[in-house]
Design a protein around this motif. Sequence first.
Motif, PDB file in Angstrom:
ATOM      1  N   MET A   3       0.831  -1.198   0.000  1.00 54.80           N
ATOM      2  CA  MET A   3       0.000   0.000   0.000  1.00 54.80           C
ATOM      3  C   MET A   3       0.874   1.259   0.000  1.00 54.80           C
ATOM      4  SD  MET A   3      -2.925   1.119   2.752  1.00 54.80           S
ATOM      5  CE  MET A   3      -3.776   2.677   2.593  1.00 54.80           C
ATOM      6  N   GLN A   4       0.598   2.172  -0.913  1.00 57.24           N
ATOM      7  CA  GLN A   4       1.398   3.370  -1.036  1.00 57.24           C
ATOM      8  C   GLN A   4       1.160   4.326   0.130  1.00 57.24           C
ATOM      9  OE1 GLN A   4       0.800   5.557  -4.651  1.00 57.24           O
ATOM     10  NE2 GLN A   4       2.591   6.851  -4.346  1.00 57.24           N
ATOM     11  N   GLN A   5       2.268   4.896   0.634  1.00 60.46           N
ATOM     12  CA  GLN A   5       2.171   5.850   1.727  1.00 60.46           C
ATOM     13  C   GLN A   5       1.615   7.192   1.230  1.00 60.46           C
ATOM     14  OE1 GLN A   5       5.419   5.695   4.963  1.00 60.46           O
ATOM     15  NE2 GLN A   5       6.510   5.577   3.028  1.00 60.46           N
ATOM     16  N   LYS A   6       0.939   7.876   2.131  1.00 61.03           N
ATOM     17  CA  LYS A   6       0.510   9.234   1.852  1.00 61.03           C
ATOM     18  C   LYS A   6       1.577  10.174   2.418  1.00 61.03           C
ATOM     19  CE  LYS A   6      -3.237  12.588   2.554  1.00 61.03           C
ATOM     20  NZ  LYS A   6      -4.561  12.845   3.170  1.00 61.03           N
ATOM     21  N   ILE A   7       2.192  10.950   1.515  1.00 59.31           N
ATOM     22  CA  ILE A   7       3.291  11.842   1.904  1.00 59.31           C
ATOM     23  C   ILE A   7       2.921  13.277   1.541  1.00 59.31           C
ATOM     24  CG2 ILE A   7       5.732  12.408   1.584  1.00 59.31           C
ATOM     25  CD1 ILE A   7       6.182   9.476   0.792  1.00 59.31           C
ATOM     26  N   ILE A   8       3.112  14.188   2.485  1.00 59.30           N
ATOM     27  CA  ILE A   8       2.810  15.607   2.278  1.00 59.30           C
ATOM     28  C   ILE A   8       4.093  16.424   2.439  1.00 59.30           C
ATOM     29  CG2 ILE A   8       1.588  17.612   3.231  1.00 59.30           C
ATOM     30  CD1 ILE A   8      -0.701  15.781   3.963  1.00 59.30           C
ATOM     31  N   ILE A   9       4.311  17.344   1.509  1.00 58.77           N
ATOM     32  CA  ILE A   9       5.415  18.298   1.638  1.00 58.77           C
ATOM     33  C   ILE A   9       4.894  19.546   2.342  1.00 58.77           C
ATOM     34  CG2 ILE A   9       6.998  19.828   0.399  1.00 58.77           C
ATOM     35  CD1 ILE A   9       7.252  17.731  -1.759  1.00 58.77           C
ATOM     36  N   VAL A  10       5.609  19.965   3.385  1.00 57.06           N
ATOM     37  CA  VAL A  10       5.260  21.177   4.115  1.00 57.06           C
ATOM     38  C   VAL A  10       6.376  22.204   3.906  1.00 57.06           C
ATOM     39  CG1 VAL A  10       4.750  22.179   6.373  1.00 57.06           C
ATOM     40  CG2 VAL A  10       3.967  19.862   5.819  1.00 57.06           C
ATOM     41  N   ILE A  11       5.984  23.433   3.563  1.00 57.95           N
ATOM     42  CA  ILE A  11       6.940  24.509   3.315  1.00 57.95           C
ATOM     43  C   ILE A  11       6.742  25.584   4.377  1.00 57.95           C
ATOM     44  CG2 ILE A  11       7.760  26.233   1.656  1.00 57.95           C
ATOM     45  CD1 ILE A  11       6.506  24.507  -0.565  1.00 57.95           C
ATOM     46  N   PRO A  12       7.550  25.605   5.450  1.00 55.02           N
ATOM     47  CA  PRO A  12       7.433  26.680   6.445  1.00 55.02           C
ATOM     48  C   PRO A  12       7.853  28.011   5.826  1.00 55.02           C
ATOM     49  CG  PRO A  12       8.689  24.807   7.298  1.00 55.02           C
ATOM     50  CD  PRO A  12       8.571  24.623   5.826  1.00 55.02           C
ATOM     51  N   ALA A  13       7.093  29.064   6.060  1.00 58.22           N
ATOM     52  CA  ALA A  13       7.398  30.372   5.473  1.00 58.22           C
ATOM     53  C   ALA A  13       7.051  31.467   6.474  1.00 58.22           C
ATOM     54  CB  ALA A  13       6.621  30.565   4.174  1.00 58.22           C
ATOM     55  N   ARG A  14       8.069  31.970   7.179  1.00 57.46           N
ATOM     56  CA  ARG A  14       7.882  33.056   8.148  1.00 57.46           C
ATOM     57  C   ARG A  14       7.997  34.400   7.457  1.00 57.46           C
ATOM     58  NH1 ARG A  14      11.837  33.868  11.139  1.00 57.46           N
ATOM     59  NH2 ARG A  14      10.774  35.023  12.781  1.00 57.46           N
ATOM     60  N   TYR A  15       7.240  35.363   7.957  1.00 60.04           N
ATOM     61  CA  TYR A  15       7.291  36.709   7.385  1.00 60.04           C
ATOM     62  C   TYR A  15       8.428  37.529   8.001  1.00 60.04           C
ATOM     63  CZ  TYR A  15       5.705  41.222   5.587  1.00 60.04           C
ATOM     64  OH  TYR A  15       5.638  42.429   4.930  1.00 60.04           O
ATOM     65  N   ALA A  16       8.623  37.413   9.312  1.00 59.05           N
ATOM     66  CA  ALA A  16       9.521  38.331  10.033  1.00 59.05           C
ATOM     67  C   ALA A  16      10.946  37.809  10.108  1.00 59.05           C
ATOM     68  CB  ALA A  16       8.975  38.595  11.430  1.00 59.05           C
ATOM     69  N   SER A  17      11.548  37.506   8.973  1.00 54.90           N
ATOM     70  CA  SER A  17      12.953  37.118   8.961  1.00 54.90           C
ATOM     71  C   SER A  17      13.806  38.302   9.400  1.00 54.90           C
ATOM     72  CB  SER A  17      13.364  36.679   7.549  1.00 54.90           C
ATOM     73  OG  SER A  17      14.765  36.519   7.466  1.00 54.90           O
ATOM     74  N   THR A  18      14.752  38.054  10.301  1.00 54.38           N
ATOM     75  CA  THR A  18      15.553  39.145  10.853  1.00 54.38           C
ATOM     76  C   THR A  18      16.394  39.822   9.779  1.00 54.38           C
ATOM     77  OG1 THR A  18      15.680  37.985  12.972  1.00 54.38           O
ATOM     78  CG2 THR A  18      17.275  39.741  12.598  1.00 54.38           C
ATOM     79  N   ARG A  19      17.060  39.033   8.939  1.00 53.00           N
ATOM     80  CA  ARG A  19      17.953  39.616   7.941  1.00 53.00           C
ATOM     81  C   ARG A  19      17.240  40.022   6.656  1.00 53.00           C
ATOM     82  NH1 ARG A  19      22.878  35.510   7.421  1.00 53.00           N
ATOM     83  NH2 ARG A  19      21.293  33.962   7.912  1.00 53.00           N
ATOM     84  N   PHE A  20      16.016  39.483   6.434  1.00 48.93           N
ATOM     85  CA  PHE A  20      15.330  39.752   5.175  1.00 48.93           C
ATOM     86  C   PHE A  20      13.827  39.688   5.429  1.00 48.93           C
ATOM     87  CE2 PHE A  20      15.563  38.526   0.359  1.00 48.93           C
ATOM     88  CZ  PHE A  20      14.768  39.622   0.051  1.00 48.93           C
ATOM     89  N   PRO A  21      13.257  40.737   6.030  1.00 46.13           N
ATOM     90  CA  PRO A  21      11.815  40.729   6.307  1.00 46.13           C
ATOM     91  C   PRO A  21      11.003  40.513   5.033  1.00 46.13           C
ATOM     92  CG  PRO A  21      12.891  42.555   7.433  1.00 46.13           C
ATOM     93  CD  PRO A  21      13.918  41.966   6.510  1.00 46.13           C
TER      94      PRO A  21
END
Length: 425
Positions: free
Chosen positions: A1-19
């Motif tokens: 049985m094939q696994q269910k795999i999800i890609i998660v992309i964390p994306a913060r707005y308040a990056s210190t060096r590059f807001p």
Amino acid sequence: MQQKIIIVIPARYASTRFPAKPLAMLLGKPMVQHVYERAKQVQGIADVVVATDDARILEAVEQFGGKAMMTSEHHQSGTDRLIEVMKAYPADAYINVQGDEPLIRPEDIALLVAQLGLPETQVATLCHAIHAEEAKNPNFVKVVLNQHKQALYFSRSPIPYPRHAEHATYYKHVGVYAYKKQVLEHFYELPFSGLENAESLEQLRLLEAGIPIQALTVEETGPGVDTPQDLKMVEAMLTGQSVAPPENPLAKIKLVITDVDGVLTDGGLYYNQDGEFIKRFHVRDGLGIRMLIELGVQVAVVSGRDSAVLRKRIADLGITRFKLGVKDKFQVCNDLMQDCGVTKQETATLGDDSIDLPAFKACGVCFAVGDAAEYVKQHATHVLKLNGGHGAFREASDAILVAKGLYEVLSTTDGYAKIMDMMVQ
């Protein structure tokens, strides 16, 4: 049985060096869209979800037809954000792809998908070979592997130590992780990791708990985006232009101006029975100051306070340029630069609070200590991991010396011997 795999992309707005970094435009698209579209190309993936803490990123993802989820603004890491997504999107496994990796290759992620199909795999990640000089850079996380291609250890130091350099092979860790859901379900139950705290590397919590991490070797990857300059380099690579890597601004530093309270000390004022106060300094900071001075970088102290204790510490370290009881740090920094014959771009400063913001304005490179106020960090070019009075100055001085190609002074007996006679702590 094939696994269910999800890609998660964390994306913060308040990056210190590059807001607002995920929304930075790259060839007409927000950067997070490039990452999302590459993730969608991976075969065997059930879904791709952007995990963000800001409605502006959520809206941008939905506008290009992607899927996004609001997560808590209090998360300390991408793994924390991934665990929250897991509760809303059930799956057998998850792959964490950073939102600042627009050059991530779908075929590399596909290797992780295949690895997750093996029942013995709990966690997997990527790495690639690098040269010995690159391994000296503490900004690159290195990994050593066993015969089964499992991670033995991750470090910011060059590992293995090159006592016999001809036998040393170095691998740079690529921060893409694949997890079986069982690992994430019990992640917060894992005991506190001293190694994780020492290196500031979350994956060491897993290794210290005995959870193996499979490390798949890939070709050298493109640069991630931490600064606007990185974004320009990535854009040039995507359009086929030749581009030289940007010069490290720390390599130009000829003068370091440091605050005292909250930087060289922990900010505490300790009064004795006679009403006199004392301060707590860190010996590693003292050694960092002496190393800079002996290797040709001038060091000056600027403080809003003046005391006999402070003057004694300055004298012990052999610092000849200092201004105490200062109210206007902007003018004082400019005066010091003129006296030392250096430019703004050749001057760095360290601070922790609002009183240091005028110095940040005057100097080209600005370090905020790890426990500085958030509104101070937003004005810094570099945010240190260590707190004031706990080795923060040494962290900055090491970074400057590494940028100048002087790593051997920090890391070898022969290198240190060249300046040893002049060292004090």
